[in-house]
Design a protein around this motif. Sequence first.
Motif, PDB file in Angstrom:
ATOM      1  N   THR A 256       7.189   8.222  10.696  1.00 31.94           N
ATOM      2  CA  THR A 256       7.312   6.741   9.552  1.00 31.94           C
ATOM      3  C   THR A 256       8.710   6.360   9.608  1.00 31.94           C
ATOM      4  O   THR A 256       9.585   7.224   9.879  1.00 31.94           O
ATOM      5  N   ALA A 259      12.223   0.957   6.173  1.00 36.45           N
ATOM      6  CA  ALA A 259      11.770  -0.613   5.965  1.00 36.45           C
ATOM      7  C   ALA A 259      12.818  -1.433   5.868  1.00 36.45           C
ATOM      8  O   ALA A 259      12.559  -2.724   5.239  1.00 36.45           O
ATOM      9  N   LYS A 332      -1.437  -3.737   6.504  1.00 36.25           N
ATOM     10  CA  LYS A 332      -0.427  -2.876   6.163  1.00 36.25           C
ATOM     11  C   LYS A 332      -0.934  -1.562   6.519  1.00 36.25           C
ATOM     12  O   LYS A 332       0.073  -0.845   6.481  1.00 36.25           O
ATOM     13  N   GLY A 336       2.618  -0.841   7.683  1.00 38.59           N
ATOM     14  CA  GLY A 336       3.220  -0.580   6.441  1.00 38.59           C
ATOM     15  C   GLY A 336       3.466  -1.518   5.550  1.00 38.59           C
ATOM     16  O   GLY A 336       3.376  -2.726   5.982  1.00 38.59           O
ATOM     17  N   ASN A 337       4.077  -1.319   4.410  1.00 39.16           N
ATOM     18  CA  ASN A 337       4.364  -2.719   3.446  1.00 39.16           C
ATOM     19  C   ASN A 337       5.459  -3.278   4.055  1.00 39.16           C
ATOM     20  O   ASN A 337       5.361  -4.511   3.945  1.00 39.16           O
ATOM     21  N   GLU A 340       7.253   0.320   7.668  1.00 40.02           N
ATOM     22  CA  GLU A 340       7.345   1.975   7.834  1.00 40.02           C
ATOM     23  C   GLU A 340       6.450   2.333   8.507  1.00 40.02           C
ATOM     24  O   GLU A 340       6.474   3.629   8.929  1.00 40.02           O
TER      25      GLU A 340
END
Length: 487
Positions: A256, A259, A332, A336-337, A340
């Motif tokens: 991960t 962000a 997403k 990821g948002n 990430e």
Amino acid sequence: MKFINYKRYLLIPFLLGMGACSKYLDVNVTPNNPTSVTPAVLLPGAQAGTAFSNANELNRFAEVLVQHLAGAANSPSTYDVFQTNGADFGNQWTTEIYGGALVNYQKLIELGDATDSKAYSGIAKILKAYTFSIATDVWGDIPYSQALLGEKFLTPRLDKQEDIYKGNSSQGIQSLFDLVREGIKDLDSPSALKPGADDVIYGGNLTKWKQAGNTLLLKFAMTISRKEPALATSVINEVLTGNNYITTNANDMNFTFGASVGSQDPRYTYSFVSSFQNDIILSTRYLNLLNSLNDPRLPIFFTKPGANYVTIDNGFRGTLPTPVANWSRYNKYVTGNSGEGPVRLVTNFQRAFILAEAALRLGTPGDPQALYTEGIKASMTLAGLTADQINAYLTANPTVATLSGTNEQKIAQIITQKYIAWTGNGLEAWNDYRRTGYPVLQPSQNAAGIDGTRPVRAVYINNELQQNPNFPNPAPQSNVRVWWDVD
């Protein structure tokens, strides 16, 4: 190949732009004093390098080839019509794989051994094997046993892919299988230093690392199963007997990212931030496949900004859809948002589909239908669907839910579902496509390349061909299969 001297290895994360790991890296540490570096400093940057190797340009190449995506401009549009050459992946070979992740893993192994910190050595060996598998699966024969040894081998030989997977004691080549086994064994040894938050993947949980290592053995076995069925069967039975592998999504081997700008998943940066964001778009062919299967993951995997998905066909050379803001892109689930990710490297759904295929192809233990269903459910759960939604889908779509026909037809069903589950990870989907031929993909419009054929390998990078006399001349082109690809 002129590998980076260890005096430079601390620069690797910064060359990758991996700001997500900056909290573990002291920018004031001099790169000319490597003896002061601890394993905890090296591990996150090395892991980031592997994730970058998987998710960056090689991923775009493979995602277009397997038609999850279509190329709208620049490099992806050339990949989409099967054109590739030695100028394409120099950064991936040099900076991300060899001069990034791999050189850091080698140093981690040395530091772990020198400080009696086998936990770090074990993790590094497992990830070193995974990262080398990326390189050999993409390019075939590669520098392996003589790589990462600094000035001892400035122009290392290329080891045969067969030897990389199987080992060759007469040439001092350790197999990928034995490298992983050695890493798992290290994790059982006493360790003066143990990873914690510096381990971005598992937070220092060595039990999960052992499970990931054993699941990686399953991946390697299935990769070579068409070429070496007896060896593949032996390895799979070994792992099943040990009964210590990934069986839940919570134990997936994922990386991960952060962000913030400069620390994001490269799939997010490329698709939503960079000046190249309009190079890739959802493939019409992938849209049609998922629509034909009534697959509920489609809006989870890709965006639908308006009433309809906005796509192009692979190889399309007409006027692109407008406005570009309405294009269907990774959703997403993939990015990821805010970038990430995660990058999914080894997963529970992968394990289930591997064992389902192995039971049919090799006769290894397990119920193919149960394992196939488990793989679908694992993927759909990962996508955020509830158990009730998944069960309702399987009940309403029996032709998807139930394996039927010959063993080969059942394998085609398994690989098609695995292909869908791997959306966002084109390398794994491309590996499966090359070794099985599934799902059946039609040539792109305007197909060019070598005889209009879909690439089955990447071409060696120009710098290596020019600098290392051990590289073949002439080098194999994109239509020459790698050793394990017998389809």
